[in-house]
Design a protein around this motif. Structure first.
Motif, PDB file in Angstrom:
ATOM      1  N   SER A 179     -20.236  31.469  -6.630  1.00  0.00           N
ATOM      2  CA  SER A 179     -19.850  32.532  -5.804  1.00  0.00           C
ATOM      3  C   SER A 179     -20.886  32.931  -4.816  1.00  0.00           C
ATOM      4  N   ARG A 180     -22.333  33.026  -5.209  1.00  0.00           N
ATOM      5  CA  ARG A 180     -23.271  33.447  -4.378  1.00  0.00           C
ATOM      6  C   ARG A 180     -23.433  32.558  -3.258  1.00  0.00           C
ATOM      7  N   ARG A 181     -23.175  31.277  -3.242  1.00  0.00           N
ATOM      8  CA  ARG A 181     -23.209  30.275  -2.150  1.00  0.00           C
ATOM      9  C   ARG A 181     -22.182  30.373  -1.220  1.00  0.00           C
ATOM     10  N   ILE A 182     -20.864  30.524  -1.888  1.00  0.00           N
ATOM     11  CA  ILE A 182     -19.820  30.578  -0.692  1.00  0.00           C
ATOM     12  C   ILE A 182     -19.737  31.950  -0.222  1.00  0.00           C
ATOM     13  N   ASP A 183     -20.000  33.074  -0.971  1.00  0.00           N
ATOM     14  CA  ASP A 183     -20.157  34.255  -0.229  1.00  0.00           C
ATOM     15  C   ASP A 183     -21.091  34.533   0.737  1.00  0.00           C
ATOM     16  N   SER A 184     -22.044  33.838   0.847  1.00  0.00           N
ATOM     17  CA  SER A 184     -23.125  33.863   1.852  1.00  0.00           C
ATOM     18  C   SER A 184     -22.798  32.813   2.943  1.00  0.00           C
ATOM     19  N   GLY A 185     -21.852  32.387   3.042  1.00  0.00           N
ATOM     20  CA  GLY A 185     -21.404  31.293   4.128  1.00  0.00           C
ATOM     21  C   GLY A 185     -21.626  29.869   3.833  1.00  0.00           C
ATOM     22  N   GLY A 186     -22.414  29.521   2.676  1.00  0.00           N
ATOM     23  CA  GLY A 186     -22.803  28.238   2.692  1.00  0.00           C
ATOM     24  C   GLY A 186     -21.683  27.756   1.924  1.00  0.00           C
ATOM     25  N   SER A 187     -22.026  26.364   1.365  1.00  0.00           N
ATOM     26  CA  SER A 187     -21.199  25.572   0.486  1.00  0.00           C
ATOM     27  C   SER A 187     -21.646  25.350  -1.020  1.00  0.00           C
ATOM     28  N   ALA A 188     -20.551  25.362  -1.943  1.00  0.00           N
ATOM     29  CA  ALA A 188     -20.900  24.807  -3.176  1.00  0.00           C
ATOM     30  C   ALA A 188     -20.240  23.660  -3.492  1.00  0.00           C
ATOM     31  N   THR A 189     -20.810  23.141  -4.730  1.00  0.00           N
ATOM     32  CA  THR A 189     -20.451  22.006  -5.244  1.00  0.00           C
ATOM     33  C   THR A 189     -19.735  22.299  -6.772  1.00  0.00           C
ATOM     34  N   ILE A 190     -18.451  21.759  -6.955  1.00  0.00           N
ATOM     35  CA  ILE A 190     -17.989  21.639  -8.314  1.00  0.00           C
ATOM     36  C   ILE A 190     -17.802  20.308  -9.104  1.00  0.00           C
ATOM     37  N   GLN A 191     -18.116  20.343 -10.047  1.00  0.00           N
ATOM     38  CA  GLN A 191     -18.021  18.868 -10.747  1.00  0.00           C
ATOM     39  C   GLN A 191     -16.850  18.660 -11.546  1.00  0.00           C
ATOM     40  N   VAL A 192     -16.254  17.760 -11.124  1.00  0.00           N
ATOM     41  CA  VAL A 192     -14.867  17.254 -11.829  1.00  0.00           C
ATOM     42  C   VAL A 192     -14.972  16.056 -12.470  1.00  0.00           C
ATOM     43  N   ILE A 193     -15.007  16.176 -13.945  1.00  0.00           N
ATOM     44  CA  ILE A 193     -15.256  15.051 -14.742  1.00  0.00           C
ATOM     45  C   ILE A 193     -13.965  14.724 -15.564  1.00  0.00           C
ATOM     46  N   ALA A 194     -13.647  13.115 -15.082  1.00  0.00           N
ATOM     47  CA  ALA A 194     -12.446  12.770 -15.655  1.00  0.00           C
ATOM     48  C   ALA A 194     -12.602  11.534 -16.602  1.00  0.00           C
ATOM     49  N   ASP A 195     -11.627  11.505 -17.274  1.00  0.00           N
ATOM     50  CA  ASP A 195     -11.368  10.167 -18.322  1.00  0.00           C
ATOM     51  C   ASP A 195     -11.221   8.993 -17.674  1.00  0.00           C
ATOM     52  N   GLY A 196     -12.233   8.151 -17.452  1.00  0.00           N
ATOM     53  CA  GLY A 196     -12.003   7.114 -16.826  1.00  0.00           C
ATOM     54  C   GLY A 196     -11.341   5.793 -17.422  1.00  0.00           C
ATOM     55  N   ARG A 197     -11.104   5.931 -18.868  1.00  0.00           N
ATOM     56  CA  ARG A 197     -10.479   4.996 -19.823  1.00  0.00           C
ATOM     57  C   ARG A 197      -9.061   4.551 -18.998  1.00  0.00           C
ATOM     58  N   ASN A 198      -8.462   5.473 -18.485  1.00  0.00           N
ATOM     59  CA  ASN A 198      -7.162   4.914 -17.577  1.00  0.00           C
ATOM     60  C   ASN A 198      -7.570   5.083 -16.280  1.00  0.00           C
ATOM     61  N   SER A 199      -8.190   4.106 -15.373  1.00  0.00           N
ATOM     62  CA  SER A 199      -8.675   4.362 -14.150  1.00  0.00           C
ATOM     63  C   SER A 199      -7.649   4.876 -12.961  1.00  0.00           C
ATOM     64  N   ASN A 200      -6.512   4.275 -13.344  1.00  0.00           N
ATOM     65  CA  ASN A 200      -5.392   4.732 -12.222  1.00  0.00           C
ATOM     66  C   ASN A 200      -4.750   6.178 -12.483  1.00  0.00           C
ATOM     67  N   THR A 201      -4.713   6.619 -13.698  1.00  0.00           N
ATOM     68  CA  THR A 201      -4.360   7.971 -13.970  1.00  0.00           C
ATOM     69  C   THR A 201      -5.597   8.874 -13.417  1.00  0.00           C
ATOM     70  N   ALA A 202      -6.835   8.726 -13.806  1.00  0.00           N
ATOM     71  CA  ALA A 202      -7.875   9.687 -13.407  1.00  0.00           C
ATOM     72  C   ALA A 202      -7.965   9.449 -11.953  1.00  0.00           C
ATOM     73  N   ALA A 203      -7.800   8.584 -11.073  1.00  0.00           N
ATOM     74  CA  ALA A 203      -7.910   8.411  -9.805  1.00  0.00           C
ATOM     75  C   ALA A 203      -6.634   9.611  -9.225  1.00  0.00           C
TER      76      ALA A 203
END
Length: 371
Positions: free
Chosen positions: A109-133
């Motif tokens: 919140s501190r990053r986007i409230d100040s007008g900058g950008s923030a990164t969120i990490q999305v971790i996917a189960d890659g055992r089924n590559s099609n579903t994860a994508a």
């Protein structure tokens, strides 16, 4: 010319009447296409509904709650857990309780409230590559909608949130990593089921079954003699596919060969048992081949090879409990890509053992009754 047409017509009429008089042929022509059409319509869907996801929100701000509200407002996502530690991510992915985990950092919140950008990490189960994508694509679309809404309300030009995707067990989401280990069970089933189904039917059609029955060999021994070659062929075929996956396609093998072949042994027993049931229930080689194809297609379609089982209607999921290929694919993926031990495979091993026992006992019983 007219005489030739009459003969062709007479022959065609005879074949047509022969097909219609056979109940099995009528079933194959009329009922089987209808069932396959329904299966494809309901099971073969690449759309994901109710994607299970977990959240590790270390920021716990209004901004992070607003972002998560966009996910909860979509019918495609189903929140299954709120994590407290980074270590919980591995547990949720390994146990397949969550297909994706969204990690929001403490300074979000501190990053986007100040007008900058923030990164969120999305971790996917890659055992089924099609579903994860597909799941990662859904998350990206929702984040894009949040970015547009956030930027519009604050008159910003740049998108405030960036996504950092990460896929476990298949870092590059390569389809071959997910598909080829699954083919160990799929292709083995097709060959094993076909060979076994034709074994007794061939003896019956060629008239050599009666010769076997007048020998001292017992019916159980006949069935065992028919099963062993198919098991051997299936094991060899599975080994060839495994060798191609490991050395030709260079897909890293993370598990134990002992665990892999233990699971495949149960699977081969189940496949051979089903093939012997088909062989005992059919009178001709043609019927055995047709019945094998009729069974093989639903087994492959409902196995989770192309679409996740959890995405299928509940009725098909219950029916799928007797599908040996479903458990074989789960075992090969988990052993090959994850390297899990027997404690994680028990939920898939005991149904396979149950299916194999029921199929073999049923095949012996049907064979004795047919005599």
């Amino acid at each position: 010319m007219l005489d030739a047409l009459i003969r062709v017509y007479a022959l065609a009429r005879k074949e047509f009447l022969a097909i219609l008089k056979d109940p099995r042929s009528r079933f194959g022509l009329l009922v089987v296409p209808l069932i396959q059409c329904l299966l494809y319509g309901y099971a073969a869907s690449f759309d994901l509904d109710h994607i299970p996801y977990a959240v590790l929100d270390q920021d716990r701000s209004n901004a992070s709650r607003a972002l998560l509200a966009h996910l909860e407002g979509s019918r495609s996502f189903n929140r299954v857990g709120d994590l407290r530690r980074v270590a919980d991510i591995e547990r949720y992915i390994d146990d397949q309780r969550a297909l994706i985990v969204i990690h929001i950092a403490p300074d979000f919140s501190r990053r986007i409230d100040s007008g900058g950008s923030a990164t969120i990490q999305v971790i996917a189960d890659g055992r089924n590559s099609n579903t994860a994508a597909i799941a990662l694509g859904y998350v990206s679309a929702i984040v894009d909608a949040f970015n547009i809404d956030w930027a519009k309300r604050r008159s910003l030009v740049d998108a405030p949130i960036q996504i950092s995707p990460r896929a476990w067990y298949n870092p590059n989401l390569e389809t071959r990593w997910y598909m080829i280990p699954s083919l160990i069970g799929t292709l083995t089933l097709l060959q094993t089921l076909m060979l076994t189904a034709m074994s007794v039917a061939r003896e019956r059609e060629e008239g050599t079954l009666d010769q076997l029955l007048v020998t001292p060999i017992r019916p159980t021994e006949i069935m065992a003699g028919k099963a062993l070659p198919s098991i051997l062929v299936g094991a060899v075929q599975a080994s060839v596919i495994f060798a191609l996956a490991r050395f030709w396609f260079e897909i890293p093998f993370s598990g134990s060969l002992v665990m892999l072949y233990a699971g495949l042994a149960l699977f081969l027993l189940a496949a051979v048992g089903i093939g012997l049931v088909v062989s005992s229930a059919t009178a001709t080689l043609q019927q055995a081949m047709l019945s094998s194809f009729v069974l093989a297609m639903p087994f492959a379609l409902l196995s989770g090879l192309t679409t996740p089982v959890a995405n299928m209607p509940p009725v098909l999921q219950y029916i799928n409990a007797i599908n040996p290929l479903r458990y074989a694919i789960e075992i090969t993926r988990r052993v090959y890509l994850e390297g899990v031990g027997i404690d994680h495979l028990i939920p898939d091993l005991w149904p396979l053992a149950l299916i194999a026992s029921a199929a073999l006992v049923g095949a012996i019983s049907m064979f004795r009754k047919s005599l």
